[in-house]
Design a protein around this motif. Sequence first.
Motif, PDB file in Angstrom:
ATOM      1  N   LEU A  43     -54.202  48.565  11.189  1.00 34.54           N
ATOM      2  CA  LEU A  43     -54.364  47.379  10.541  1.00 34.54           C
ATOM      3  C   LEU A  43     -55.684  47.280   9.533  1.00 34.54           C
ATOM      4  CD1 LEU A  43     -54.275  45.181  13.956  1.00 34.54           C
ATOM      5  CD2 LEU A  43     -52.366  45.247  12.037  1.00 34.54           C
ATOM      6  N   LEU A  44     -56.393  48.095   9.768  1.00 36.55           N
ATOM      7  CA  LEU A  44     -57.841  48.171   8.609  1.00 36.55           C
ATOM      8  C   LEU A  44     -56.904  48.523   7.278  1.00 36.55           C
ATOM      9  CD1 LEU A  44     -60.738  47.915   8.009  1.00 36.55           C
ATOM     10  CD2 LEU A  44     -60.849  50.061   8.797  1.00 36.55           C
ATOM     11  N   ARG A  45     -56.279  49.507   7.418  1.00 36.83           N
ATOM     12  CA  ARG A  45     -55.629  50.128   6.141  1.00 36.83           C
ATOM     13  C   ARG A  45     -54.767  49.172   5.703  1.00 36.83           C
ATOM     14  NH1 ARG A  45     -54.856  56.745   7.378  1.00 36.83           N
ATOM     15  NH2 ARG A  45     -57.042  57.016   7.857  1.00 36.83           N
ATOM     16  N   THR A  46     -54.007  48.399   6.390  1.00 35.59           N
ATOM     17  CA  THR A  46     -53.212  47.395   6.091  1.00 35.59           C
ATOM     18  C   THR A  46     -54.065  46.382   5.177  1.00 35.59           C
ATOM     19  OG1 THR A  46     -51.583  47.898   7.716  1.00 35.59           O
ATOM     20  CG2 THR A  46     -51.203  45.672   6.471  1.00 35.59           C
ATOM     21  N   ALA A  47     -54.954  45.919   5.739  1.00 34.39           N
ATOM     22  CA  ALA A  47     -55.887  44.928   5.229  1.00 34.39           C
ATOM     23  C   ALA A  47     -56.453  45.239   3.731  1.00 34.39           C
ATOM     24  CB  ALA A  47     -56.968  44.287   6.245  1.00 34.39           C
ATOM     25  N   ARG A  48     -56.721  46.565   3.608  1.00 33.47           N
ATOM     26  CA  ARG A  48     -57.216  47.199   2.330  1.00 33.47           C
ATOM     27  C   ARG A  48     -56.396  47.055   1.346  1.00 33.47           C
ATOM     28  NH1 ARG A  48     -60.479  52.282   4.610  1.00 33.47           N
ATOM     29  NH2 ARG A  48     -62.061  51.347   5.673  1.00 33.47           N
ATOM     30  N   ARG A  49     -55.116  47.081   1.776  1.00 30.10           N
ATOM     31  CA  ARG A  49     -53.838  47.203   1.082  1.00 30.10           C
ATOM     32  C   ARG A  49     -52.901  45.851   1.074  1.00 30.10           C
ATOM     33  NH1 ARG A  49     -55.469  51.057  -2.465  1.00 30.10           N
ATOM     34  NH2 ARG A  49     -55.718  52.982  -1.637  1.00 30.10           N
ATOM     35  N   TRP A  50     -53.616  44.890   1.382  1.00 30.25           N
ATOM     36  CA  TRP A  50     -52.904  43.648   1.680  1.00 30.25           C
ATOM     37  C   TRP A  50     -51.845  43.215   0.414  1.00 30.25           C
ATOM     38  CZ3 TRP A  50     -50.689  41.922   5.768  1.00 30.25           C
ATOM     39  CH2 TRP A  50     -50.098  40.505   5.760  1.00 30.25           C
ATOM     40  N   SER A  51     -52.454  43.361  -0.659  1.00 32.87           N
ATOM     41  CA  SER A  51     -51.659  42.942  -2.018  1.00 32.87           C
ATOM     42  C   SER A  51     -50.420  43.440  -2.122  1.00 32.87           C
ATOM     43  CB  SER A  51     -52.665  42.987  -3.242  1.00 32.87           C
ATOM     44  OG  SER A  51     -53.076  44.548  -3.467  1.00 32.87           O
ATOM     45  N   THR A  52     -50.414  44.947  -1.640  1.00 33.44           N
ATOM     46  CA  THR A  52     -49.158  45.751  -1.551  1.00 33.44           C
ATOM     47  C   THR A  52     -48.416  45.107  -0.362  1.00 33.44           C
ATOM     48  OG1 THR A  52     -50.363  47.394  -2.820  1.00 33.44           O
ATOM     49  CG2 THR A  52     -48.142  48.033  -1.664  1.00 33.44           C
ATOM     50  N   ALA A  53     -48.939  45.087   0.896  1.00 29.18           N
ATOM     51  CA  ALA A  53     -48.148  45.405   1.840  1.00 29.18           C
ATOM     52  C   ALA A  53     -47.577  43.877   2.347  1.00 29.18           C
ATOM     53  CB  ALA A  53     -49.260  45.612   3.249  1.00 29.18           C
ATOM     54  N   GLN A  55     -45.856  41.710   1.090  1.00 32.20           N
ATOM     55  CA  GLN A  55     -44.302  41.205   0.885  1.00 32.20           C
ATOM     56  C   GLN A  55     -43.574  41.547   2.172  1.00 32.20           C
ATOM     57  OE1 GLN A  55     -46.261  42.629  -1.687  1.00 32.20           O
ATOM     58  NE2 GLN A  55     -45.992  40.739  -2.598  1.00 32.20           N
ATOM     59  N   ASP A  56     -43.866  42.606   3.061  1.00 33.41           N
ATOM     60  CA  ASP A  56     -43.180  42.980   4.160  1.00 33.41           C
ATOM     61  C   ASP A  56     -44.250  44.078   4.977  1.00 33.41           C
ATOM     62  OD1 ASP A  56     -41.207  43.234   5.764  1.00 33.41           O
ATOM     63  OD2 ASP A  56     -39.727  44.721   4.655  1.00 33.41           O
ATOM     64  N   PRO A  57     -44.982  43.271   5.545  1.00 30.90           N
ATOM     65  CA  PRO A  57     -46.348  43.967   6.330  1.00 30.90           C
ATOM     66  C   PRO A  57     -45.966  44.637   7.440  1.00 30.90           C
ATOM     67  CG  PRO A  57     -46.622  41.793   6.645  1.00 30.90           C
ATOM     68  CD  PRO A  57     -45.418  41.987   5.845  1.00 30.90           C
ATOM     69  N   ALA A  58     -45.023  44.311   8.073  1.00 27.30           N
ATOM     70  CA  ALA A  58     -44.407  45.196   9.421  1.00 27.30           C
ATOM     71  C   ALA A  58     -44.033  46.525   9.154  1.00 27.30           C
ATOM     72  CB  ALA A  58     -43.586  44.290  10.303  1.00 27.30           C
ATOM     73  N   PRO A  59     -43.104  46.719   8.373  1.00 30.24           N
ATOM     74  CA  PRO A  59     -42.777  48.101   7.980  1.00 30.24           C
ATOM     75  C   PRO A  59     -43.958  49.025   7.516  1.00 30.24           C
ATOM     76  CG  PRO A  59     -41.144  46.704   7.257  1.00 30.24           C
ATOM     77  CD  PRO A  59     -42.043  45.714   7.747  1.00 30.24           C
ATOM     78  N   TYR A  60     -44.698  48.128   6.654  1.00 30.06           N
ATOM     79  CA  TYR A  60     -45.829  48.974   5.931  1.00 30.06           C
ATOM     80  C   TYR A  60     -46.728  49.573   7.145  1.00 30.06           C
ATOM     81  CZ  TYR A  60     -49.967  49.832   2.823  1.00 30.06           C
ATOM     82  OH  TYR A  60     -50.902  50.379   2.213  1.00 30.06           O
ATOM     83  N   THR A  61     -47.089  48.558   7.991  1.00 26.43           N
ATOM     84  CA  THR A  61     -48.014  48.974   9.018  1.00 26.43           C
ATOM     85  C   THR A  61     -47.569  49.843  10.013  1.00 26.43           C
ATOM     86  OG1 THR A  61     -49.010  46.610   8.796  1.00 26.43           O
ATOM     87  CG2 THR A  61     -49.643  47.856  10.675  1.00 26.43           C
TER      88      THR A  61
END
Length: 173
Positions: A43-53, A55-61
């Motif tokens: 979740l921390l890594r997803t938050a850092r890349r939130w601008s990219t993630a 659009q579709d955060p579940a698969p990214y995370t």
Amino acid sequence: MISRADQLAFDAFVRETSDRLLRTAYLLTGDRGHAEDLVQTALLRTARRWSTARQDPAPYTRRVLVNLAKDRWRDLRRRPGEAPLEMDVAVPVTDGVADRDQLLRAARQLPTGQRAVLVLRYFDDLSVAETAAALGCSEGTVKSQTARALDRLRSALVPTTATTRENADADRR
């Protein structure tokens, strides 16, 4: 600086998916403490890349989580093995708990790639294509790893006919 809208969107994403991510991480690691650590890091890594993630955060995370689990498996392979803690007290369990425990023990014996495929396919209910994307492999690899993993689980969980016959012979004596 993150915008208020992005912060609210990320917070909503965490509330919606953290339980599912924790379950996935637990099934990948077999340990609740390690699973919680992996989810927090993912979740921390997803938050850092939130601008990219975003659009579709579940698969990214999920992809981040699987990669973290793979890194952990590699680290564990490099370490010397640990002896399991022996318990002298027998704990009575119901059949459902015993079955779940037996399944988890059998799943932990699978190679890491096979375990990851089963967790993503059957517990996270991903398609073959989504699983391949999460693991960074081909769809054919997902299919073959799934077949091998299911065969190994069946053999670990279902007594063979030879073993059943041997037990029956021993009971007759």
